[in-house]
Design a protein around this motif. Sequence first.
Motif, PDB file in Angstrom:
ATOM      1  N   GLY A   1       0.722  -0.998   0.052  1.00 35.77           N
ATOM      2  CA  GLY A   1       0.240   0.148   0.071  1.00 35.77           C
ATOM      3  C   GLY A   1       0.974   1.113  -0.074  1.00 35.77           C
ATOM      4  O   GLY A   1       0.263   2.527   0.036  1.00 35.77           O
ATOM      5  N   ALA A   2       2.047   1.156  -0.037  1.00 33.49           N
ATOM      6  CA  ALA A   2       2.855   2.330  -0.059  1.00 33.49           C
ATOM      7  C   ALA A   2       2.780   3.130  -1.345  1.00 33.49           C
ATOM      8  O   ALA A   2       2.628   2.409  -2.469  1.00 33.49           O
ATOM      9  CB  ALA A   2       4.395   2.056   0.282  1.00 33.49           C
ATOM     10  N   ARG A   3       2.901   4.359  -1.417  1.00 32.89           N
ATOM     11  CA  ARG A   3       2.841   5.403  -2.543  1.00 32.89           C
ATOM     12  C   ARG A   3       4.186   5.542  -2.868  1.00 32.89           C
ATOM     13  O   ARG A   3       4.963   6.159  -2.250  1.00 32.89           O
ATOM     14  CB  ARG A   3       2.185   6.699  -2.037  1.00 32.89           C
ATOM     15  CG  ARG A   3       1.983   7.602  -3.340  1.00 32.89           C
ATOM     16  CD  ARG A   3       0.918   8.894  -2.829  1.00 32.89           C
ATOM     17  NE  ARG A   3       0.902   9.741  -3.817  1.00 32.89           N
ATOM     18  CZ  ARG A   3       1.599  10.856  -4.195  1.00 32.89           C
ATOM     19  NH1 ARG A   3       2.510  11.058  -3.401  1.00 32.89           N
ATOM     20  NH2 ARG A   3       1.113  11.331  -5.216  1.00 32.89           N
ATOM     21  N   VAL A   4       4.585   4.933  -4.016  1.00 33.80           N
ATOM     22  CA  VAL A   4       6.066   5.027  -4.567  1.00 33.80           C
ATOM     23  C   VAL A   4       5.871   6.358  -5.876  1.00 33.80           C
ATOM     24  O   VAL A   4       5.369   6.187  -6.658  1.00 33.80           O
ATOM     25  CB  VAL A   4       6.475   3.837  -5.062  1.00 33.80           C
ATOM     26  CG1 VAL A   4       7.962   3.921  -5.474  1.00 33.80           C
ATOM     27  CG2 VAL A   4       6.223   2.579  -4.203  1.00 33.80           C
ATOM     28  N   VAL A   5       7.033   7.025  -5.391  1.00 28.11           N
ATOM     29  CA  VAL A   5       7.139   8.117  -6.272  1.00 28.11           C
ATOM     30  C   VAL A   5       8.285   8.151  -7.367  1.00 28.11           C
ATOM     31  O   VAL A   5       9.532   7.727  -6.652  1.00 28.11           O
ATOM     32  CB  VAL A   5       7.178   9.605  -5.486  1.00 28.11           C
ATOM     33  CG1 VAL A   5       7.224  10.803  -6.705  1.00 28.11           C
ATOM     34  CG2 VAL A   5       5.751   9.805  -4.688  1.00 28.11           C
ATOM     35  N   ALA A   6       8.356   8.406  -8.436  1.00 22.35           N
ATOM     36  CA  ALA A   6       9.532   8.266  -9.330  1.00 22.35           C
ATOM     37  C   ALA A   6      10.485   9.282  -9.020  1.00 22.35           C
ATOM     38  O   ALA A   6      10.182  10.476  -8.446  1.00 22.35           O
ATOM     39  CB  ALA A   6       9.050   8.559 -10.650  1.00 22.35           C
ATOM     40  N   PRO A   7      11.660   9.135  -9.108  1.00 20.45           N
ATOM     41  CA  PRO A   7      12.703  10.157  -8.918  1.00 20.45           C
ATOM     42  C   PRO A   7      12.842  11.272  -9.746  1.00 20.45           C
ATOM     43  O   PRO A   7      12.107  11.070 -10.751  1.00 20.45           O
ATOM     44  CB  PRO A   7      14.237   9.280  -8.970  1.00 20.45           C
ATOM     45  CG  PRO A   7      13.810   8.250  -9.989  1.00 20.45           C
ATOM     46  CD  PRO A   7      12.123   7.741  -9.637  1.00 20.45           C
TER      47      PRO A   7
END
Length: 222
Positions: A122-128
């Motif tokens: 459920g983590a929100r992963v943001v692109a670098p």
Amino acid sequence: MGRSDLERLSKEELIELVLRLQRPPKTSRTSSKPPSTDRKEQRERSKPGGAKLGHEGHSRMISDTPDEVVEHRHDRCSCCSAVLMVDLPGEAISLHEQIDLPAVKPRVTQHRRLAVRCRACGARVVAPVPEAARRTPFGPRLHAVATYLKTFQALSYERLQAALADLFGLTLSQDGLMNLLRRAEVVASDETGVRIEGRECLPPGVPQPARRRASGRGHPRG
């Protein structure tokens, strides 16, 4: 007239000969002759134009690898009006080339950072942040063209702004152009101030001490 002929002349004849030789040639400026006679005499004395005898002529070379070939042929016979099929073999009797520049327009690449939700935890992963976002928004070709026009063609910022708009359809402010050139690797400039949209500014590439001297905020000498 030889020497013996001159020796037989009287004193008055010699004086008249000398005076006649000292007189300027008769032209429309020194006599009542019309100006058209001047041009006629100049044409008679001038050398024929064109290439010299024996000069090897030069012409533009026909391209061996054209980008496009357009064949022109008749669809009917000029003698009997019979239909000429397109598969009939043809002989090229002349070649004519038209050279033009391709249409140039800015190419915009938009970089979008996406955030996704991990289905496992459920983590929100943001692109670098992409490398393109860390640099100037202007690409290397635009940097090169702007630097060439500003440095080698000596365009002012106002004319550089107009040239990029007319040639490539780019709408850039003069402040933006100054920032663009400031980030270029090579900028040829001195400490002469420039006007940017009505304001006095120092050109990019001028070191900071020179900027302080030009602005009058340098440290006083002891």
